[in-house]
Design an enzyme around this catalytic site. Structure first.
Site, PDB file in Angstrom:
ATOM      1  N   GLN A 126      75.359  31.007  30.525  1.00 52.53           N
ATOM      2  CA  GLN A 126      75.110  30.804  32.128  1.00 52.53           C
ATOM      3  C   GLN A 126      74.055  30.039  32.317  1.00 52.53           C
ATOM      4  O   GLN A 126      72.682  30.390  31.933  1.00 52.53           O
ATOM      5  CB  GLN A 126      75.017  32.285  32.838  1.00 52.53           C
ATOM      6  CG  GLN A 126      74.817  32.260  34.142  1.00 52.53           C
ATOM      7  CD  GLN A 126      74.647  33.517  34.788  1.00 52.53           C
ATOM      8  OE1 GLN A 126      74.154  34.507  34.129  1.00 52.53           O
ATOM      9  NE2 GLN A 126      75.277  33.741  35.932  1.00 52.53           N
ATOM     10  N   GLY A 127      74.164  28.922  32.961  1.00 52.68           N
ATOM     11  CA  GLY A 127      72.992  28.053  33.322  1.00 52.68           C
ATOM     12  C   GLY A 127      72.767  28.150  34.739  1.00 52.68           C
ATOM     13  O   GLY A 127      73.032  27.384  35.670  1.00 52.68           O
ATOM     14  N   TYR A 128      72.102  29.359  35.448  1.00 52.94           N
ATOM     15  CA  TYR A 128      71.894  29.499  36.531  1.00 52.94           C
ATOM     16  C   TYR A 128      70.250  29.312  36.937  1.00 52.94           C
ATOM     17  O   TYR A 128      69.960  28.493  37.680  1.00 52.94           O
ATOM     18  CB  TYR A 128      72.358  30.940  37.008  1.00 52.94           C
ATOM     19  CG  TYR A 128      73.906  30.995  37.631  1.00 52.94           C
ATOM     20  CD1 TYR A 128      74.602  29.874  37.014  1.00 52.94           C
ATOM     21  CD2 TYR A 128      74.204  31.834  38.448  1.00 52.94           C
ATOM     22  CE1 TYR A 128      76.049  30.054  37.695  1.00 52.94           C
ATOM     23  CE2 TYR A 128      75.391  31.840  38.957  1.00 52.94           C
ATOM     24  CZ  TYR A 128      76.250  30.940  38.445  1.00 52.94           C
ATOM     25  OH  TYR A 128      77.616  31.030  39.135  1.00 52.94           O
ATOM     26  N   SER A 129      69.364  30.241  36.311  1.00 51.94           N
ATOM     27  CA  SER A 129      68.080  30.227  36.668  1.00 51.94           C
ATOM     28  C   SER A 129      67.304  29.038  35.956  1.00 51.94           C
ATOM     29  O   SER A 129      67.575  28.450  34.969  1.00 51.94           O
ATOM     30  CB  SER A 129      67.388  31.749  35.946  1.00 51.94           C
ATOM     31  OG  SER A 129      68.089  32.696  36.387  1.00 51.94           O
ATOM     32  N   GLU A 244      79.954  39.581  38.324  1.00 53.01           N
ATOM     33  CA  GLU A 244      78.937  40.031  37.209  1.00 53.01           C
ATOM     34  C   GLU A 244      78.388  41.184  37.851  1.00 53.01           C
ATOM     35  O   GLU A 244      78.015  42.362  37.253  1.00 53.01           O
ATOM     36  CB  GLU A 244      77.882  38.869  37.140  1.00 53.01           C
ATOM     37  CG  GLU A 244      76.486  39.099  36.250  1.00 53.01           C
ATOM     38  CD  GLU A 244      75.397  38.189  36.427  1.00 53.01           C
ATOM     39  OE1 GLU A 244      75.405  37.112  37.249  1.00 53.01           O
ATOM     40  OE2 GLU A 244      74.589  38.391  35.706  1.00 53.01           O
ATOM     41  N   SER A 381      68.020  39.650  41.639  1.00 57.03           N
ATOM     42  CA  SER A 381      66.985  41.048  41.920  1.00 57.03           C
ATOM     43  C   SER A 381      67.512  42.045  42.600  1.00 57.03           C
ATOM     44  O   SER A 381      68.099  41.762  43.560  1.00 57.03           O
ATOM     45  CB  SER A 381      65.632  40.620  42.005  1.00 57.03           C
ATOM     46  OG  SER A 381      65.556  40.380  43.628  1.00 57.03           O
ATOM     47  N   ASN A 382      67.282  43.353  42.492  1.00 61.24           N
ATOM     48  CA  ASN A 382      67.651  44.484  43.198  1.00 61.24           C
ATOM     49  C   ASN A 382      66.996  44.180  44.665  1.00 61.24           C
ATOM     50  O   ASN A 382      67.877  44.597  45.740  1.00 61.24           O
ATOM     51  CB  ASN A 382      67.247  45.848  42.787  1.00 61.24           C
ATOM     52  CG  ASN A 382      68.143  46.050  41.372  1.00 61.24           C
ATOM     53  OD1 ASN A 382      69.036  45.438  41.131  1.00 61.24           O
ATOM     54  ND2 ASN A 382      67.963  47.492  41.103  1.00 61.24           N
ATOM     55  N   GLU A 383      65.905  43.601  44.731  1.00 57.82           N
ATOM     56  CA  GLU A 383      65.405  43.538  46.233  1.00 57.82           C
ATOM     57  C   GLU A 383      66.383  42.422  47.028  1.00 57.82           C
ATOM     58  O   GLU A 383      66.560  42.612  48.249  1.00 57.82           O
ATOM     59  CB  GLU A 383      63.941  42.837  46.085  1.00 57.82           C
ATOM     60  CG  GLU A 383      62.964  43.608  45.635  1.00 57.82           C
ATOM     61  CD  GLU A 383      62.829  43.928  44.218  1.00 57.82           C
ATOM     62  OE1 GLU A 383      63.622  43.119  43.378  1.00 57.82           O
ATOM     63  OE2 GLU A 383      62.413  44.975  43.734  1.00 57.82           O
TER      64      GLU A 383
END
Length: 396
Positions: A126-129, A244, A381-383
């Protein structure tokens, strides 16, 4: 809604259990249950066993090679696999890019990539971040400039899980820098063996090579590898993230780990009695078990929706699922105590039968605990998930 399993569902579960009894290789089962590291060959071997049975892609429609199961059957299958100690199926191909290709890809992309994902001919990443574009994913800077029938890609991705094995990467790239940042992004499928692609390992604190940096230096990507429309990639990215986050709940795996915690806590002694009988520790275990039961009910409620499509409630599953996972690793570490401190990478890699620390249950737990700190960060992230819940579910 009826949250009880029907007779047909229970018969299906028996069928899955019988298959796992006869086809799950004991050495893979042993590795998973002992929290040892899995190799690429381990993942591929189990993938191909399931593919031969037609069970490797439970959520896929029959027309693309799925088994045609109901959502409840898919849940039962995934839960039984996890409880049995089966390796997970790498999600990047089967559960992440495949639904996007099915929903938004061209006919040629469907005909070429989907069979290769089923057979594990291609390993995807996966090329996201990117550096500076993690939780604020839309700030990504990797560019794709069109030149004739190709895009020329330049930039960097990071925290790319198992990219060292990958044949293909699905990538978010900026194709229009002059518009609102979410509106200038496209979704490309890039050959990891193409000239100009470089993978640099990021070795973690536990000496494991799980994540990487991926660099693109004038990489030429055929326009045919664009999924959907140019500059509409943000829509496809959100669709993928919904799939996901639903998978991150991992109820079956947490049930297996809860059983491990109880076994460990029955073995360990405190004040002459099993640790599990200690009121404070027992209360912590009970609290996590209640959270896990509530999570499973929520998963079943989501699965019972008529369209079965993951919506913003996937964020609820992601937050609660990862909180339960992290709480379980904390209980494991507390139960094992100092016996979890020695670091024995040779045992983690399966290079020796027993740990030099003298406690095979405890030896992998410190690296396991630290590894699971990532679960509340990846996949959004959960935030960020709480913001989504606040805005899209609570309407605040």
């Amino acid at each position: 809604m009826d949250l009880h399993y029907s007779d047909e569902d229970l018969a299906f579960r028996d069928q899955v259990r019988a298959f796992l009894d006869s086809h799950l290789p004991p050495d893979l089962q042993d590795k998973v249950r002992k929290h040892l590291r899995l190799s690429k060959d381990d993942y591929v071997r189990w993938h191909k066993i399931l593919a031969a049975k037609g069970w490797v892609a439970p959520a896929w429609p029959v027309e693309y090679g799925g088994p045609g199961w109901t959502p409840v059957q898919r849940h039962l299958f995934e839960e039984e696999c996890a409880l049995a100690g089966a390796p997970p199926i790498m999600p990047f191909g089967v559960n992440m890019v495949a639904p996007v290709i099915m929903a938004f890809g061209s006919q040629a992309q469907k005909e070429y990539y989907l069979p290769r994902i089923l057979s594990c001919e291609d390993w995807w990443c996966q090329g996201y971040s990117e550096p500076g574009a993690g939780s604020d994913l839309a700030s990504l800077k990797t560019t794709a400039v069109r030149e004739g029938e190709h895009y020329v890609v330049n930039g960097q991705k990071t925290w790319t899980t198992l990219a060292q094995h990958a044949d293909m990467i699905f990538c978010l790239v900026r194709t229009d820098p002059g518009v609102r940042k979410q509106e200038g992004i496209s979704f490309l499928l890039i050959d990891m063996h193409a000239p100009g692609v470089t993978v640099r390992p990021i070795i973690m604190l536990d000496e494991d090579h799980e994540v990487n940096e991926v660099f693109f230096d004038n990489v030429r990507v055929p326009v045919a590898n664009l999924v959907g429309q140019e500059n509409k990639g943000w829509t496809y990215a959100k669709y993928l993230l919904g799939h996901e986050r639903t998978g991150i709940a991992a109820v079956g795996r947490s049930r297996r780990e809860l059983a491990f915690v109880k076994r460990l806590a029955m073995r360990e002694q405190r004040n002459g009695r099993p640790l599990l009988e200690d009121p404070l520790f027992g209360a912590r275990v009970a609290a996590v078990e209640i959270e896990l039961m509530a999570l499973e009910m929520t998963v079943l409620r989501v699965l019972s929706r008529p369209d079965h499509a993951p919506g913003p409630e996937a964020s609820v599953l992601k937050v609660k699922g990862t909180e339960v996972q992290q709480a379980l690793t904390e209980l494991m570490l507390d139960a094992a105590g100092p016996m979890a401190f020695p670091f024995d990478p040779a045992y983690l890699e399966g290079e020796r039968e027993h740990s030099i620390a003298g406690d095979d249950d405890a030896a992998p737990l410190a690296p396991y605990y630290f590894n699971y700190r990532k679960t509340s960060i990846y996949g959004g992230s959960n935030e960020i998930q709480r913001n989504i819940i606040t805005q899209m579910i609570l309407g605040l």
